[in-house]
Motif scaffolding. Structure first.
Motif, mmCIF file in Angstrom:
data_model
loop_
_atom_site.group_PDB
_atom_site.id
_atom_site.type_symbol
_atom_site.label_atom_id
_atom_site.label_comp_id
_atom_site.label_asym_id
_atom_site.label_seq_id
_atom_site.Cartn_x
_atom_site.Cartn_y
_atom_site.Cartn_z
ATOM 1 N N LEU A 187 0.821 -1.220 0.000
ATOM 2 C CA LEU A 187 0.000 0.000 0.000
ATOM 3 C C LEU A 187 0.858 1.275 0.000
ATOM 4 O O LEU A 187 0.693 2.147 -0.863
ATOM 5 N N ALA A 188 1.774 1.365 0.958
ATOM 6 C CA ALA A 188 2.590 2.585 1.075
ATOM 7 C C ALA A 188 3.481 2.774 -0.148
ATOM 8 O O ALA A 188 3.637 3.894 -0.661
ATOM 9 N N ALA A 189 4.038 1.669 -0.636
ATOM 10 C CA ALA A 189 4.928 1.752 -1.798
ATOM 11 C C ALA A 189 4.141 2.179 -3.038
ATOM 12 O O ALA A 189 4.635 2.961 -3.863
ATOM 13 N N THR A 190 2.900 1.683 -3.160
ATOM 14 C CA THR A 190 2.064 2.064 -4.300
ATOM 15 C C THR A 190 1.792 3.557 -4.264
ATOM 16 O O THR A 190 1.896 4.263 -5.270
ATOM 17 N N LEU A 191 1.462 4.041 -3.075
ATOM 18 C CA LEU A 191 1.190 5.464 -2.922
ATOM 19 C C LEU A 191 2.410 6.297 -3.311
ATOM 20 O O LEU A 191 2.301 7.285 -4.055
ATOM 21 N N ALA A 192 3.569 5.869 -2.857
ATOM 22 C CA ALA A 192 4.804 6.601 -3.164
ATOM 23 C C ALA A 192 5.098 6.558 -4.661
ATOM 24 O O ALA A 192 5.488 7.572 -5.259
ATOM 25 N N ASP A 193 4.875 5.395 -5.285
ATOM 26 C CA ASP A 193 5.111 5.258 -6.737
ATOM 27 C C ASP A 193 4.191 6.173 -7.531
ATOM 28 O O ASP A 193 4.618 6.846 -8.467
#
Ligand code: LHQ
Length: 259
Positions: A187-193
């Motif tokens: 979730l967090a990595a998707t948001l950052a991407d």
């Protein structure tokens, strides 16, 4: 009841009433309207991300605020829809930059409509969509009856809307209701991407793409050609097009400035 940041041209709106699965209140609507004021006024806007705090994305209208009158009295539900939900959805659609939902959990009722109003939707694997309206004797609103059949066709739209069963993120992806499922842990990595992609994207091309794709459902092919001509003409004069062509010739990644 929301948190809002705007950095490098990318707005991040986080619905933030986790104890009530981020269901909509009048206060939340007012805060969303203020965030939209800021986004609309920002000349360098490059994208918007919508997500939720806690285990839910948005459970629709806060039913505590709309308590069925114990005394049996009825009420006009259209006012709320007209004054709060319609501007919210219409303004997100009209923003000249992509609105990306990073769906962290369940979306029900008007919360599901909000997701479908976004231009691109990523959802964690455990997320679900629930067209909860029929369970309380209502029809899908906040644009739901417009978005659903366009995204998934009338058979699936009817089934989902009439029976109100949960649709898993995987099913939603298979139906074409959303763009992509991601593992919960990402979730967090998707948001950052997504944030990095929007901040470095060809913003003018994104805006034109959004405008043209949204316009297509009401246009003939000939009208759509006219729109593509008008928009592509403008894009041909942008810095980003020049940069894109140079980068291609030089076999390197483009560095778009959003102009
Ligand atoms: C909630 C809500 C909620 C308040 C969970 N409100 N508290 C309607 C009327 C008028 C005008 C305009 O438009 C509309 C549009 C609409 O949006 S109608 C549809 C409204 N939404 C719903 O009917 C969905 C209601 N929620 C649910 O069905 C479930 O909560 C779902 C399936 C979303 C999630 O289920 P669970 O994961 O089992 O969570 P939960 O039910 O235990 O919810 C957690 C808490 O959040 C719980 O409170 P509690 O005090 O027991 O911990 C819920 O009561 C509360 N909550 N949705 N919409």
């Amino acid at each position: 009841e929301i948190t809002f940041t705007l950095e490098q041209g990318v707005g991040v709106i986080t619905l933030n009433r986790p104890e009530r699965l981020n269901s909509f209140t009048a206060v939340m609507h007012a805060e969303l309207a203020r965030a939209l004021d800021t986004l609309e006024a920002h000349a360098g806007l490059r994208g918007v991300i919508l997500t939720g705090a806690g285990r839910g994305f948005c459970a629709g209208q806060d039913l505590g605020e709309r308590k069925p009158a114990e005394d049996g009295s009825r009420r006009d539900l259209s006012e709320n829809l007209e004054k709060l939900y319609k501007p919210l959805i219409m303004r997100l659609r009209a923003l000249p930059a992509p609105v990306v939902c990073v769906m962290n959990g369940v979306a029900a009722g008007a919360g599901a409509s909000l997701v479908l109003a976004c231009d691109v939707v990523f959802a964690v694997e455990s997320a679900r969509f629930i067209q909860a309206f029929s369970k309380i004797g209502l029809l899908p609103d906040a644009g739901g009856t417009w978005f659903l059949p366009r995204l998934v066709g009338s058979a699936r739209a009817m089934g989902a809307a009439l029976f109100g069963e949960a649709v898993s993120a995987r099913q939603a992806e298979a139906w074409g209701l959303i763009w992509r499922v991601v593992p919960d842990a990402d979730l967090a990595a998707t948001l950052a991407d997504v944030r990095a992609t929007l901040a470095a994207g060809p913003t003018r091309a994104y805006a034109a793409t959004k405008q043209a794709l949204h316009a297509s459902s009401g246009n003939t092919l000939a009208q759509q050609f006219d729109l593509e001509c008008a928009l592509q003409r403008e894009l041909g004069y942008t810095d980003d097009y020049l940069e894109g062509m140079r980068a291609f010739a030089q076999k390197r990644a483009p560095a778009f400035g959003g102009r």
